[in-house]
Design a protein around this motif. Structure first.
Motif, PDB file in Angstrom:
ATOM      1  N   UNK A  62      64.048 -72.016 -28.842  1.00  0.00           N
ATOM      2  CA  UNK A  62      65.327 -72.701 -28.614  1.00  0.00           C
ATOM      3  C   UNK A  62      66.207 -71.959 -27.606  1.00  0.00           C
ATOM      4  N   UNK A  63      65.821 -70.741 -27.261  1.00  0.00           N
ATOM      5  CA  UNK A  63      66.627 -69.960 -26.316  1.00  0.00           C
ATOM      6  C   UNK A  63      66.353 -70.414 -24.890  1.00  0.00           C
ATOM      7  N   UNK A  64      67.375 -70.359 -24.039  1.00  0.00           N
ATOM      8  CA  UNK A  64      67.169 -70.778 -22.645  1.00  0.00           C
ATOM      9  C   UNK A  64      66.352 -69.744 -21.859  1.00  0.00           C
ATOM     10  N   UNK A  65      66.013 -70.097 -20.647  1.00  0.00           N
ATOM     11  CA  UNK A  65      65.257 -69.206 -19.776  1.00  0.00           C
ATOM     12  C   UNK A  65      66.039 -67.913 -19.535  1.00  0.00           C
ATOM     13  N   UNK A  66      65.329 -66.828 -19.344  1.00  0.00           N
ATOM     14  CA  UNK A  66      65.976 -65.540 -19.091  1.00  0.00           C
ATOM     15  C   UNK A  66      66.046 -64.653 -20.317  1.00  0.00           C
ATOM     16  N   UNK A  67      65.608 -65.174 -21.475  1.00  0.00           N
ATOM     17  CA  UNK A  67      65.580 -64.394 -22.715  1.00  0.00           C
ATOM     18  C   UNK A  67      64.159 -63.904 -22.969  1.00  0.00           C
ATOM     19  N   UNK A  68      64.048 -62.690 -23.534  1.00  0.00           N
ATOM     20  CA  UNK A  68      62.741 -62.093 -23.822  1.00  0.00           C
ATOM     21  C   UNK A  68      62.715 -61.587 -25.257  1.00  0.00           C
ATOM     22  N   UNK A  69      61.588 -61.772 -25.961  1.00  0.00           N
ATOM     23  CA  UNK A  69      61.487 -61.286 -27.345  1.00  0.00           C
ATOM     24  C   UNK A  69      61.048 -59.825 -27.393  1.00  0.00           C
ATOM     25  N   UNK A  70      61.466 -59.139 -28.423  1.00  0.00           N
ATOM     26  CA  UNK A  70      61.038 -57.766 -28.721  1.00  0.00           C
ATOM     27  C   UNK A  70      61.149 -56.847 -27.506  1.00  0.00           C
ATOM     28  N   UNK A  71      62.315 -56.834 -26.902  1.00  0.00           N
ATOM     29  CA  UNK A  71      62.577 -56.029 -25.716  1.00  0.00           C
ATOM     30  C   UNK A  71      63.012 -54.628 -26.159  1.00  0.00           C
ATOM     31  N   UNK A  72      62.341 -53.613 -25.667  1.00  0.00           N
ATOM     32  CA  UNK A  72      62.598 -52.237 -26.099  1.00  0.00           C
ATOM     33  C   UNK A  72      63.539 -51.541 -25.117  1.00  0.00           C
ATOM     34  N   UNK A  73      64.559 -50.877 -25.672  1.00  0.00           N
ATOM     35  CA  UNK A  73      65.548 -50.142 -24.877  1.00  0.00           C
ATOM     36  C   UNK A  73      65.692 -48.735 -25.462  1.00  0.00           C
ATOM     37  N   UNK A  74      65.766 -47.763 -24.586  1.00  0.00           N
ATOM     38  CA  UNK A  74      65.971 -46.370 -25.001  1.00  0.00           C
ATOM     39  C   UNK A  74      67.357 -45.932 -24.529  1.00  0.00           C
ATOM     40  N   UNK A  75      68.042 -45.163 -25.341  1.00  0.00           N
ATOM     41  CA  UNK A  75      69.356 -44.660 -24.967  1.00  0.00           C
ATOM     42  C   UNK A  75      69.217 -43.689 -23.794  1.00  0.00           C
ATOM     43  N   UNK A  76      70.092 -43.830 -22.819  1.00  0.00           N
ATOM     44  CA  UNK A  76      70.067 -42.909 -21.670  1.00  0.00           C
ATOM     45  C   UNK A  76      70.755 -41.588 -22.007  1.00  0.00           C
ATOM     46  N   UNK A  77      71.566 -41.592 -23.053  1.00  0.00           N
ATOM     47  CA  UNK A  77      72.298 -40.381 -23.443  1.00  0.00           C
ATOM     48  C   UNK A  77      71.480 -39.501 -24.392  1.00  0.00           C
TER      49      UNK A  77
END
Length: 194
Positions: free
Chosen positions: A58-73
């Motif tokens: 149901x999400x529009x284009x430009x969304x991604x599932x299970x996206x991993x992000x690491x803190x830069x700090x």
């Protein structure tokens, strides 16, 4: 060696608790946990994973599932975002999805979410760690109604707009400061073994 958003409840538990001790044990073991929720014998976990895939549709284009992000700090902190909207390679918005029984969904839709209650407080803390990792000021906490634990039904379910409700969760610097403070020992251990 990292602390994920799912580890935040154990991280914020007292240092003398079993949850915190288990987190430290897992962390220093170097073993990376692998979760396959779709193969879980626990109905709620399996259903949640299946409905997560259906909600993604149901999400529009430009969304991604299970996206991993690491803190830069503090790179000991890493989170997996249920759904992230990406622009120019950067997360600009994300949603954390929680499934709940239809009765709970009606209650949540009617009364909202009280983050002082333990069950919702852990969601708030989880999102604060995700906001810290992404550097964003807010995120959406989405509750999706579960009607059945039958896999075949859920794999074919079409999610309608009136079957989920979204809440805006704003960044809370006090909670983030506590998460960072509790995570410092884990960062020091990680730095020591690099």
């Amino acid at each position: 060696m990292y602390i994920g958003s799912g580890d935040v409840a154990a991280l914020l538990a007292g240092r003398e608790t079993k949850a915190h001790t288990a987190l430290m044990r897992r962390f220093v073991s170097g073993e990376k946990p692998y979760y396959n929720a779709k193969a879980s014998p626990i109905d709620a976990l399996r259903t949640g994973a299946i409905l997560e895939d259906r909600y993604f549709l149901v999400l529009p284009e430009g969304w991604y599932p299970q996206y991993v992000v690491e803190s830069s700090e503090m790179d000991v902190f890493r989170c997996s975002l249920d759904f992230a909207r990406i622009e120019k390679g950067k997360v600009v918005e994300f949603e954390e999805l929680k499934t709940c029984s239809f009765d709970d969904f009606l209650l949540i839709s009617e009364k909202g979410v009280d983050f002082k209650k333990p069950v919702y407080g852990k969601y708030f803390n989880q999102i604060q760690e995700q906001l810290y990792c992404t550097g964003l000021d807010w995120a959406s906490l989405v509750f999706l109604a579960v009607y059945s634990y039958d896999d075949a039904e859920n794999y074919n379910r079409e999610i309608l707009e009136n079957e989920y409700v979204k809440f805006c969760v704003e960044r809370d610097e006090n909670t983030i400061a506590l998460i960072k403070e509790r995570g410092m020992i884990f960062q020091q251990i990680k730095d020591c073994y690099r």
